[in-house]
Design an enzyme around this catalytic site. Structure first.
Site, mmCIF file in Angstrom:
data_model
loop_
_atom_site.group_PDB
_atom_site.id
_atom_site.type_symbol
_atom_site.label_atom_id
_atom_site.label_comp_id
_atom_site.label_asym_id
_atom_site.label_seq_id
_atom_site.Cartn_x
_atom_site.Cartn_y
_atom_site.Cartn_z
ATOM 1 N N ARG A 1 0.811 -1.222 0.000
ATOM 2 C CA ARG A 1 0.000 0.000 0.000
ATOM 3 C C ARG A 1 0.846 1.274 0.000
ATOM 4 O O ARG A 1 0.385 2.328 0.423
ATOM 5 C CB ARG A 1 -0.988 0.009 1.170
ATOM 6 N N LYS B 1 1.870 11.424 -10.187
ATOM 7 C CA LYS B 1 0.884 10.647 -10.936
ATOM 8 C C LYS B 1 1.572 9.421 -11.506
ATOM 9 O O LYS B 1 2.578 9.526 -12.203
ATOM 10 C CB LYS B 1 0.270 11.485 -12.060
ATOM 11 N N GLU C 1 6.090 19.632 -23.802
ATOM 12 C CA GLU C 1 5.632 19.853 -22.433
ATOM 13 C C GLU C 1 6.232 21.134 -21.853
ATOM 14 O O GLU C 1 5.609 21.795 -21.024
ATOM 15 C CB GLU C 1 5.988 18.652 -21.558
ATOM 16 N N LYS D 1 5.241 23.226 -12.910
ATOM 17 C CA LYS D 1 4.563 22.011 -12.470
ATOM 18 C C LYS D 1 4.597 21.881 -10.955
ATOM 19 O O LYS D 1 3.603 21.473 -10.335
ATOM 20 C CB LYS D 1 5.195 20.783 -13.116
ATOM 21 N N HIS E 1 -3.717 12.516 -26.202
ATOM 22 C CA HIS E 1 -3.804 11.119 -25.780
ATOM 23 C C HIS E 1 -4.626 10.305 -26.766
ATOM 24 O O HIS E 1 -4.343 9.111 -26.994
ATOM 25 C CB HIS E 1 -4.440 11.025 -24.391
ATOM 26 N N ASN F 1 -2.996 19.456 -18.099
ATOM 27 C CA ASN F 1 -3.458 18.587 -19.177
ATOM 28 C C ASN F 1 -3.758 19.356 -20.464
ATOM 29 O O ASN F 1 -4.411 18.821 -21.365
ATOM 30 C CB ASN F 1 -4.717 17.818 -18.738
ATOM 31 N N GLU G 1 -5.406 16.450 -8.500
ATOM 32 C CA GLU G 1 -6.051 16.898 -9.733
ATOM 33 C C GLU G 1 -7.550 17.142 -9.536
ATOM 34 O O GLU G 1 -8.391 16.774 -10.352
ATOM 35 C CB GLU G 1 -5.835 15.855 -10.841
ATOM 36 N N ARG H 1 -4.836 21.519 -10.892
ATOM 37 C CA ARG H 1 -3.873 20.667 -11.587
ATOM 38 C C ARG H 1 -4.329 20.274 -12.992
ATOM 39 O O ARG H 1 -3.516 19.905 -13.834
ATOM 40 C CB ARG H 1 -3.580 19.420 -10.756
ATOM 41 N N HIS I 1 4.893 10.934 -27.246
ATOM 42 C CA HIS I 1 3.918 11.675 -26.450
ATOM 43 C C HIS I 1 3.938 13.168 -26.787
ATOM 44 O O HIS I 1 2.893 13.781 -27.016
ATOM 45 C CB HIS I 1 4.215 11.472 -24.961
ATOM 46 N N HIS J 1 -3.834 17.619 -23.806
ATOM 47 C CA HIS J 1 -3.681 16.186 -23.584
ATOM 48 C C HIS J 1 -4.895 15.346 -23.969
ATOM 49 O O HIS J 1 -4.739 14.168 -24.307
ATOM 50 C CB HIS J 1 -3.331 15.925 -22.112
#
Length: 368
Positions: free
Chosen positions: A118, A140, A182, A224, A249, A242, A234, A238, A261, A245
């Site tokens: 965990r 993330k 980015e 960032k 994506h 994106n 997020e 946040r 990417h 994105h």
């Protein structure tokens, strides 16, 4: 090793940026760690060996795991193999994982660390520009499924991030250029000085031996870090990270992850700029100029700004699976102006298709 920039991500951890700093990896682990798993792709075996030597000299018991290159690493099967390795080696809650590689490896290493017992400590050592300014910072983590990218994952902040800019010297130019997408994204959403620096000398931005690139890295990481510190999971702010994105994506998925990417995100930013113009967020001459600036600054470093025009239904299906969707409502990050990001929820299918038409190029002429 004295020329190191330290950027704090809130009170949680630091990002160290410098030249020749790989030996500092152990300082980010903490004193109670005994066992360390170093995860890396086959192409970085020598670099991972240097990390292993540094950790061994500092008294850690080091295990290494080689994972596939690129997106092939980000599967639940690879993660399960790593968990099995941790179990056989007797890793406890006070042990750690170190990810050495690009964004796919740091995503995977973080996910494995998040799942084992965990949550155990992870230190990220990104070796690509994309990893340094995006994937390794923020916590993330995730793996891909047949249904989409990063749909299975967890928020698991690292204990630290170590960016040794010297390793970028061996990065293929196409990968370096892709990472600049980015960086440029951070210019549009928060720090316009990034755009000014790129536009003043696009070639310098592409050169690993030019101090301009390090300045761009530091600026992008600061953007960032500030956003992540304010919104780890997020839930609100946040989401601005994106930018570009959702459409990007979708391109990656439709193309079977054969596009880099950053290349896909570059087109995605042009798409949402056009979407913002069509929906009135970027209006008048200033809005038109900002849309044009997307194309010019991205193209100046060699990034694509168009995509083939015969994939709309596939792209729309992929976008509807995007993590930012709420129910059947598509959500996009758009701009109200330079460094003024906002959210656009539920644009009509006609508007979405119209924006696609503005980035589309005949399929016979499309090139990756």
């Amino acid at each position: 090793m004295s020329d190191v920039t330290t950027i704090a991500v809130g009170d949680d951890y630091d990002v160290l940026i410098g030249s020749g700093v790989l030996a500092r990896v152990g300082t980010l682990l903490g004193g109670d760690v005994e066992r360390v798993l170093v995860v890396h792709p086959p192409t970085l075996s020598v670099l991972a060996g240097r990390v292993e030597v540094a950790l061994t000299e500092q008294g850690y018991a080091v295990h290494r795991a080689e994972v596939p290159d690129a997106e092939a690493a980000k599967t639940i099967g690879v993660a399960a193999d790593l968990w099995a390795l941790l179990g056989r080696a007797g890793f406890t809650r006070t042990d750690a994982v170190v990810g050495v590689g690009g964004g796919t490896v740091t995503d995977l290493a973080g996910f494995v660390a998040a799942g084992w017992l965990r949550g155990v400590r992870v230190v990220q050592v990104p070796t690509t520009l994309l990893g340094m300014v995006d994937a390794a910072v923020g916590g993330k983590t995730g793996v891909n499924t047949a249904e989409g990218k990063n749909l299975v994952g967890a928020f698991h902040p690292p204990a630290g991030v170590l960016c040794d800019v010297d390793v970028l010297a061996t990065l293929p130019e196409a990968d370096l250029v892709a990472g600049l997408a980015e960086v440029i994204k951070c210019g549009f959403i928060a720090d316009p000085a990034i755009l000014d620096l790129v536009e003043a000398d696009p070639e310098a931005a592409r050169r690993t031996d030019n101090p301009r690139l390090r300045e761009l890295i530091e600026r992008a990481v600061r953007v960032k870090a500030e956003v992540v510190a304010a919104d780890l999971r997020e839930s609100s702010l946040r989401e601005i990270l994106n930018y570009g994105h959702t459409f990007g994506h979708a391109i990656e998925q439709v193309e079977g992850y054969t596009w880099r990417h950053g290349e896909a995100i570059s087109v995605g930013m042009v798409y949402v700029a056009e979407l913002a113009r069509l929906t009135g967020h970027l209006a008048g001459p200033e809005g038109e100029a900002l849309v044009a600036r997307h194309r010019s600054v991205l193209a100046s470093v060699g990034l694509p700004t168009t995509y083939r025009d015969d994939r709309w239904e596939d792209l729309l299906t992929a976008m509807r699976r995007d993590k930012k969707s709420r129910g059947s409502t598509l959500r996009f990050v758009v701009l109200d102006g330079l460094a003024r990001p906002t959210r656009l929820a539920g644009p009509s299918d006609e508007t979405l298709r119209a924006a696609y038409g503005l980035v589309g190029t005949p399929a016979t002429a499309a090139a990756n």
